[in-house]
Design an enzyme around this catalytic site. Structure first.
Site, short mmCIF file in Angstrom:
data_model
loop_
_atom_site.label_atom_id
_atom_site.label_comp_id
_atom_site.label_asym_id
_atom_site.label_seq_id
_atom_site.Cartn_x
_atom_site.Cartn_y
_atom_site.Cartn_z
N HIS A 78 -57.64 -18.10 27.96
CA HIS A 78 -58.45 -18.37 26.77
C HIS A 78 -57.74 -17.94 25.49
O HIS A 78 -56.96 -16.98 25.47
CB HIS A 78 -59.85 -17.76 26.88
CG HIS A 78 -59.92 -16.26 26.89
ND1 HIS A 78 -60.00 -15.52 25.74
CD2 HIS A 78 -59.94 -15.37 27.91
CE1 HIS A 78 -60.08 -14.22 26.05
NE2 HIS A 78 -60.04 -14.11 27.36
N ASP A 80 -59.34 -17.33 22.38
CA ASP A 80 -60.07 -16.48 21.43
C ASP A 80 -59.92 -15.01 21.76
O ASP A 80 -59.53 -14.63 22.87
CB ASP A 80 -61.56 -16.85 21.42
CG ASP A 80 -62.24 -16.60 22.76
OD1 ASP A 80 -61.66 -16.94 23.81
OD2 ASP A 80 -63.36 -16.03 22.76
N ASP A 141 -55.48 -9.87 25.64
CA ASP A 141 -56.65 -10.57 26.20
C ASP A 141 -56.97 -11.71 25.24
O ASP A 141 -57.65 -11.49 24.24
CB ASP A 141 -57.80 -9.58 26.32
CG ASP A 141 -59.07 -10.23 26.81
OD1 ASP A 141 -59.02 -11.38 27.25
OD2 ASP A 141 -60.13 -9.58 26.73
N GLU A 175 -64.20 -17.83 25.14
CA GLU A 175 -64.49 -17.11 26.38
C GLU A 175 -65.25 -15.83 26.09
O GLU A 175 -66.17 -15.45 26.81
CB GLU A 175 -63.18 -16.78 27.11
CG GLU A 175 -63.36 -16.20 28.50
CD GLU A 175 -63.49 -14.67 28.55
OE1 GLU A 175 -63.84 -14.15 29.61
OE2 GLU A 175 -63.27 -14.00 27.52
N GLU A 176 -64.86 -15.14 25.02
CA GLU A 176 -65.43 -13.83 24.73
C GLU A 176 -66.91 -13.90 24.35
O GLU A 176 -67.61 -12.89 24.36
CB GLU A 176 -64.64 -13.14 23.60
CG GLU A 176 -63.17 -12.89 23.92
CD GLU A 176 -62.97 -11.80 24.96
OE1 GLU A 176 -63.95 -11.20 25.41
OE2 GLU A 176 -61.80 -11.56 25.32
N ASP A 198 -56.43 -13.73 33.23
CA ASP A 198 -57.23 -13.06 32.20
C ASP A 198 -57.64 -11.66 32.64
O ASP A 198 -58.58 -11.08 32.12
CB ASP A 198 -58.48 -13.93 31.94
CG ASP A 198 -59.28 -13.46 30.73
OD1 ASP A 198 -58.69 -12.77 29.88
OD2 ASP A 198 -60.48 -13.77 30.66
N HIS A 380 -60.00 -5.29 24.00
CA HIS A 380 -61.08 -5.27 23.00
C HIS A 380 -61.03 -4.05 22.09
O HIS A 380 -62.06 -3.62 21.59
CB HIS A 380 -62.48 -5.35 23.66
CG HIS A 380 -62.70 -6.60 24.43
ND1 HIS A 380 -63.94 -7.02 24.86
CD2 HIS A 380 -61.84 -7.55 24.85
CE1 HIS A 380 -63.82 -8.15 25.52
NE2 HIS A 380 -62.55 -8.50 25.53
ZN LIG Z 1 -60.19 -12.28 28.42
#
Ligand SMILES: [Zn+2]
Length: 408
Positions: A78, A80, A141, A175-176, A198, A380
């Site tokens: 992903h 984003d 990520d 995705e997030e 991921d 994150h």
């Molecule tokens: Zn991810």
């Protein structure tokens, strides 16, 4: 040929943060910028059938080099990044030959990544780490997943002598915010099986995730002047508390791990007159998941019996399911990933995910899709980092998986 690190360092420069509660996919237009860059790159390296759509998905094909009936494999990552912290102006830095000590991310702002807090750092001693400047996330990520897939693709496309079947590539937005596969074109993608790239540290293979539901509660109280409230007032806020108190106290994310499920209250608001509460319900085990939902509804029923019909309204909606059921009939996906890692000297770590993945949803859309590691840590947040050696190893793992499917 660009190596995996160069690609990664390029992708993290694009701010692709997605946003919660938007009506559109992608939730933020800026994701499309990276989408078009990736589509261009896929074309440049010689991928076929490269296309993007209005939702920001990117697809491409690496044509087969042999004429043999083998499964079409897909690789998905992903674009984003999390909205937990900014992903704008990411300023990555390479710590060469890491000495195993605390890493000063930002001298001026006094931001240090301490080994006492992040003991996993120790095993990267002697490797080269990519870290942030302490003001943003890194975006490993999942831009590490994208870079690894791209490098794998370029390797295959520049070496037509490597035998392999058809390989499909997919890059997804949002995705997030849980919408990464809302518009995924499973049919057009045309893979029999796929992997999302991921996950976290080198070695991770994931094919068990939560069964998940979201529940909303509406409480209707009776508001009246407290001076004359005796026998008449029903306080909606106290109803919400009563509800929470009837849930099993230990089945809370604060007290659970591994395969233990939970109920989590994540928002509550209201007044004496009305209140509403939102919960999520999680369990790896399908039967226990169903039991949890029944129990939740029964508490609402009980309160309605006690205080009168319509006091509590519960609505429970399934969000996603454990992909295990969909993967187990194709367990070669896990076995080949394991084997690929072992042959390359990587110890496979098969752990249940305490969450969901895009692959979990794809698995229920007829595309069985476990998740593999990217090599990143501390997603994150500002302490996110990734080992260059892990990234390189993962590209080898992807190529090895393809070889295993080709040669079986
Ligand atoms: Zn991810």
């Amino acid at each position: 040929m660009k190596n995996v690190v160069e690609r990664f360092l390029k992708y993290v420069k694009y701010d692709t943060q997605s946003l919660e509660d938007m009506d559109t996919v992608p939730s933020t237009e800026k994701q499309k910028k990276l989408a078009s860059v990736l589509a261009e790159e896929l074309k440049e390296i010689g991928a076929k059938n490269v296309r993007t759509d209005e939702h920001g998905y990117v697809y491409g094909t690496i044509p087969a080099t042999i004429d043999k009936k083998i499964p079409v494999l897909g690789f998905i990552a992903h674009m984003d990044t999390s909205n937990a912290i900014s992903g704008k102006d990411v300023n990555p830095r390479i710590v060469e030959n890491y000495d195993g000590k605390d890493i000063v991310l930002n001298e001026e702002l006094k931001i240090t990544m301490e080994t006492s807090q992040y003991p996993a750092l120790e095993k990267y001693t002697g490797q080269d780490l990519i870290v942030t400047d302490g003001t943003t996330l890194l975006g490993a990520d999942d831009k590490a997943g994208i870079a690894e897939i791209m490098f794998m693709a370029e390797t295959l496309l520049t070496h037509p002598e490597i035998p392999h079947g058809t390989i499909q590539i997919g890059f997804t937005p949002d995705e997030e915010v849980g919408r990464g596969v809302d518009f995924f074109d499973v049919e057009g993608f045309g893979a029999d099986f796929a992997y999302t790239i991921d996950g976290g540290e080198l070695g991770e293979i994931e094919y068990e995730n939560f069964n998940a539901a979201a529940a909303k509660l509406m409480f209707q109280g009776t508001s009246i002047h407290p001076g004359s409230a005796k026998g008449k007032m029903i306080n909606a806020l106290l109803l919400a508390m009563e509800f929470q108190n009837m849930l099993p106290v230990e089945q809370n994310p604060m007290y659970t791990e591994n395969y233990e499920g939970f109920f989590m209250l994540y928002s509550i608001e209201g007044s004496i007159d009305t209140a509403k509460a939102s919960y999520i319900i999680r369990d790896h085990d399908k039967a226990k998941f169903e039991e949890k939902k029944v129990r939740f509804q029964k508490i609402a029923d009980y309160l309605n019996d006690k205080y009168g019909a319509g006091t509590v309204k519960a609505s429970i909606k399934d969000s996603y399911y454990n992909m295990k059921e969909m993967i187990e009939p194709h367990i070669h996906l896990i076995e080949n990933a394991r084997k690929a890692m072992e042959e390359l000297g990587v110890t496979p770590i098969v752990v249940p995910i305490r969450g969901g993945t895009d692959g979990a949803r794809l698995s229920y859309m007829k595309l069985p899709c476990p998740n593999l590691c990217t090599g990143g840590n501390n997603f994150h947040g500002r302490y996110e980092y990734i080992s260059i050696q892990s990234m390189e190893k993962i590209t080898e793992v992807l190529l090895k998986i393809i070889a295993l499917y080709t040669n079986q």
